[in-house]
Motif scaffolding. Structure first.
Motif, PDB file in Angstrom:
ATOM      1  N   ARG A 115       0.896  -1.107  -0.096  1.00 52.58           N
ATOM      2  CA  ARG A 115      -0.034  -0.022  -0.029  1.00 52.58           C
ATOM      3  C   ARG A 115       0.823   1.181   0.168  1.00 52.58           C
ATOM      4  NH1 ARG A 115      -3.648  -1.768   3.048  1.00 52.58           N
ATOM      5  NH2 ARG A 115      -2.436  -1.592   5.035  1.00 52.58           N
ATOM      6  N   ALA A 116       1.844   1.296   0.880  1.00 53.76           N
ATOM      7  CA  ALA A 116       2.918   2.541   0.875  1.00 53.76           C
ATOM      8  C   ALA A 116       3.711   2.841  -0.434  1.00 53.76           C
ATOM      9  CB  ALA A 116       3.908   2.232   1.991  1.00 53.76           C
ATOM     10  N   LEU A 117       3.723   1.788  -1.120  1.00 49.58           N
ATOM     11  CA  LEU A 117       4.481   1.884  -2.712  1.00 49.58           C
ATOM     12  C   LEU A 117       3.750   2.005  -3.852  1.00 49.58           C
ATOM     13  CD1 LEU A 117       7.661   0.013  -1.775  1.00 49.58           C
ATOM     14  CD2 LEU A 117       7.312   2.494  -1.962  1.00 49.58           C
ATOM     15  N   GLY A 118       2.397   1.792  -3.381  1.00 53.52           N
ATOM     16  CA  GLY A 118       1.261   1.754  -4.496  1.00 53.52           C
ATOM     17  C   GLY A 118       1.069   0.610  -5.383  1.00 53.52           C
ATOM     18  N   ALA A 119       1.419  -0.440  -4.776  1.00 54.63           N
ATOM     19  CA  ALA A 119       1.367  -1.985  -5.387  1.00 54.63           C
ATOM     20  C   ALA A 119       0.290  -2.526  -4.840  1.00 54.63           C
ATOM     21  CB  ALA A 119       2.643  -2.639  -5.190  1.00 54.63           C
ATOM     22  N   ARG A 120      -0.092  -3.582  -5.527  1.00 53.90           N
ATOM     23  CA  ARG A 120      -1.197  -4.556  -5.257  1.00 53.90           C
ATOM     24  C   ARG A 120      -0.594  -5.511  -4.101  1.00 53.90           C
ATOM     25  NH1 ARG A 120      -2.198  -4.523 -10.608  1.00 53.90           N
ATOM     26  NH2 ARG A 120      -1.369  -6.793 -10.679  1.00 53.90           N
ATOM     27  N   LYS A 121       0.529  -6.028  -4.392  1.00 53.02           N
ATOM     28  CA  LYS A 121       1.231  -7.159  -3.521  1.00 53.02           C
ATOM     29  C   LYS A 121       2.589  -7.196  -3.337  1.00 53.02           C
ATOM     30  CE  LYS A 121       1.462 -12.189  -4.180  1.00 53.02           C
ATOM     31  NZ  LYS A 121       1.350 -13.331  -5.399  1.00 53.02           N
ATOM     32  N   ALA A 122       3.065  -7.475  -2.297  1.00 57.15           N
ATOM     33  CA  ALA A 122       4.605  -7.589  -1.805  1.00 57.15           C
ATOM     34  C   ALA A 122       4.824  -9.053  -1.466  1.00 57.15           C
ATOM     35  CB  ALA A 122       4.829  -6.545  -1.021  1.00 57.15           C
ATOM     36  N   ALA A 123       5.848  -9.327  -1.837  1.00 56.75           N
ATOM     37  CA  ALA A 123       6.342 -10.531  -1.290  1.00 56.75           C
ATOM     38  C   ALA A 123       8.191 -10.355  -1.233  1.00 56.75           C
ATOM     39  CB  ALA A 123       6.018 -11.887  -2.371  1.00 56.75           C
ATOM     40  N   MET A 124       8.451 -11.370  -0.434  1.00 52.64           N
ATOM     41  CA  MET A 124       9.880 -11.414  -0.264  1.00 52.64           C
ATOM     42  C   MET A 124      10.773 -11.684  -1.657  1.00 52.64           C
ATOM     43  SD  MET A 124      10.691 -10.569   2.616  1.00 52.64           S
ATOM     44  CE  MET A 124      12.569 -10.588   2.723  1.00 52.64           C
ATOM     45  N   ALA A 125      11.672 -10.865  -2.077  1.00 51.87           N
ATOM     46  CA  ALA A 125      12.452 -11.340  -3.296  1.00 51.87           C
ATOM     47  C   ALA A 125      13.197 -12.219  -2.912  1.00 51.87           C
ATOM     48  CB  ALA A 125      13.356 -10.051  -3.641  1.00 51.87           C
ATOM     49  N   ASP A 126      13.580 -13.082  -4.116  1.00 50.82           N
ATOM     50  CA  ASP A 126      14.430 -14.382  -4.134  1.00 50.82           C
ATOM     51  C   ASP A 126      16.011 -13.662  -3.824  1.00 50.82           C
ATOM     52  OD1 ASP A 126      16.127 -14.540  -6.776  1.00 50.82           O
ATOM     53  OD2 ASP A 126      14.363 -13.812  -7.238  1.00 50.82           O
ATOM     54  N   ALA A 127      16.661 -14.558  -2.966  1.00 49.93           N
ATOM     55  CA  ALA A 127      17.983 -14.383  -2.559  1.00 49.93           C
ATOM     56  C   ALA A 127      19.042 -13.912  -3.845  1.00 49.93           C
ATOM     57  CB  ALA A 127      18.591 -15.329  -1.993  1.00 49.93           C
ATOM     58  N   GLU A 128      18.776 -14.426  -4.740  1.00 50.19           N
ATOM     59  CA  GLU A 128      19.634 -14.097  -5.857  1.00 50.19           C
ATOM     60  C   GLU A 128      19.396 -12.636  -6.323  1.00 50.19           C
ATOM     61  OE1 GLU A 128      20.361 -15.259 -10.627  1.00 50.19           O
ATOM     62  OE2 GLU A 128      20.243 -17.010  -8.881  1.00 50.19           O
ATOM     63  N   SER A 129      18.089 -12.475  -6.617  1.00 47.12           N
ATOM     64  CA  SER A 129      17.595 -11.136  -7.078  1.00 47.12           C
ATOM     65  C   SER A 129      18.048 -10.265  -6.134  1.00 47.12           C
ATOM     66  CB  SER A 129      15.893 -11.075  -7.302  1.00 47.12           C
ATOM     67  OG  SER A 129      15.794 -11.741  -8.222  1.00 47.12           O
ATOM     68  N   ALA A 130      17.830 -10.224  -4.791  1.00 46.47           N
ATOM     69  CA  ALA A 130      18.278  -9.241  -3.804  1.00 46.47           C
ATOM     70  C   ALA A 130      19.577  -8.931  -3.854  1.00 46.47           C
ATOM     71  CB  ALA A 130      17.612  -9.629  -2.620  1.00 46.47           C
ATOM     72  N   GLN A 131      20.575 -10.040  -3.887  1.00 51.05           N
ATOM     73  CA  GLN A 131      21.863  -9.744  -3.857  1.00 51.05           C
ATOM     74  C   GLN A 131      22.467  -9.119  -5.230  1.00 51.05           C
ATOM     75  OE1 GLN A 131      23.366 -13.375  -0.863  1.00 51.05           O
ATOM     76  NE2 GLN A 131      23.130 -13.900  -3.120  1.00 51.05           N
ATOM     77  N   ARG A 132      21.892  -9.353  -6.133  1.00 49.63           N
ATOM     78  CA  ARG A 132      22.416  -8.857  -7.446  1.00 49.63           C
ATOM     79  C   ARG A 132      21.965  -7.365  -7.530  1.00 49.63           C
ATOM     80  NH1 ARG A 132      20.402 -12.298 -10.653  1.00 49.63           N
ATOM     81  NH2 ARG A 132      18.235 -11.499 -10.786  1.00 49.63           N
ATOM     82  N   ALA A 133      20.693  -6.974  -7.153  1.00 51.18           N
ATOM     83  CA  ALA A 133      20.287  -5.560  -7.010  1.00 51.18           C
ATOM     84  C   ALA A 133      20.866  -4.744  -6.175  1.00 51.18           C
ATOM     85  CB  ALA A 133      18.650  -5.551  -6.961  1.00 51.18           C
ATOM     86  N   THR A 134      21.283  -5.256  -4.784  1.00 50.13           N
ATOM     87  CA  THR A 134      21.862  -4.450  -3.926  1.00 50.13           C
ATOM     88  C   THR A 134      23.226  -4.533  -4.014  1.00 50.13           C
ATOM     89  OG1 THR A 134      22.028  -6.246  -2.290  1.00 50.13           O
ATOM     90  CG2 THR A 134      19.987  -4.942  -2.329  1.00 50.13           C
ATOM     91  N   GLY A 135      23.973  -5.569  -4.614  1.00 47.55           N
ATOM     92  CA  GLY A 135      25.378  -5.632  -4.310  1.00 47.55           C
ATOM     93  C   GLY A 135      25.728  -6.315  -2.925  1.00 47.55           C
ATOM     94  N   TYR A 136      25.113  -6.670  -2.179  1.00 48.43           N
ATOM     95  CA  TYR A 136      25.430  -7.241  -0.965  1.00 48.43           C
ATOM     96  C   TYR A 136      24.816  -8.640  -0.651  1.00 48.43           C
ATOM     97  CZ  TYR A 136      25.994  -2.228   0.685  1.00 48.43           C
ATOM     98  OH  TYR A 136      26.341  -0.955   0.649  1.00 48.43           O
ATOM     99  N   VAL A 137      25.684  -9.474   0.382  1.00 46.77           N
ATOM    100  CA  VAL A 137      25.074 -10.769   0.597  1.00 46.77           C
ATOM    101  C   VAL A 137      24.051 -10.756   1.663  1.00 46.77           C
ATOM    102  CG1 VAL A 137      27.526 -11.730   0.141  1.00 46.77           C
ATOM    103  CG2 VAL A 137      27.014 -10.983   2.641  1.00 46.77           C
TER     104      VAL A 137
END
Length: 155
Positions: free
Chosen positions: A75-97
């Protein structure tokens, strides 16, 4: 020095680094940090990467003793649904483990929301970009540097 620490320095943000010995057997990185640094868990915030509507990544920060309320984040980000991102996507986007994801100095600037409970403290603790290292800074400075807003996000 991590990209998160460099980002705080580059923006002239007052901060303090706190190192502790990370235990590889730990299952909760945030609670481990709170315990090791003898801090109330309400002041230590975990950085969670989520997927919005299955297509866009975003970041939520909540106290390590709480869970993220996905509907509130969506709701805060104007989306219908939120779910935890998969680990690989999270690490790739942030550059952190995982366990060392900092809200500062991420590879991609993602939409970010901080739980409003952070505003009750002069300073909060977030990952500085590696397991065993926290950065203490004001929640207002964190929001300013990252472009984050404050919303009620905890369960």
């Amino acid at each position: 020095m991590t990209p998160g620490v460099k980002a705080a320095q580059r923006h002239g943000v007052a901060h303090t680094l706190h190192a502790y010995r990370h235990d590889n057997a730990s299952t909760s990185y945030g609670l481990e940090a709170a315990e090791a640094l003898q801090l109330p868990p309400e002041r230590v915030f975990k950085t969670l990467v989520v997927s919005l509507d299955g297509s866009q990544l975003a970041v939520a920060l909540v106290p390590v003793c709480d869970q993220l309320h996905m509907k509130s984040l969506a709701r805060a980000l104007g989306a219908r649904k939120a779910a935890m991102a998969d680990a690989e996507s999270a690490q790739r986007a942030t550059g952190y483990v995982l366990g060392g994801v900092s809200p500062l100095g991420q590879k991609k600037r993602l939409p970010m929301v901080i739980d409003r409970s952070a505003q009750a403290f002069d300073t909060i603790f977030v990952s500085a970009g590696r397991r065993g290292l926290e950065i203490e800074l004001s929640p207002q400075d964190l929001a300013s540097v990252t472009g984050a807003g404050f919303e009620a996000l905890r369960r």
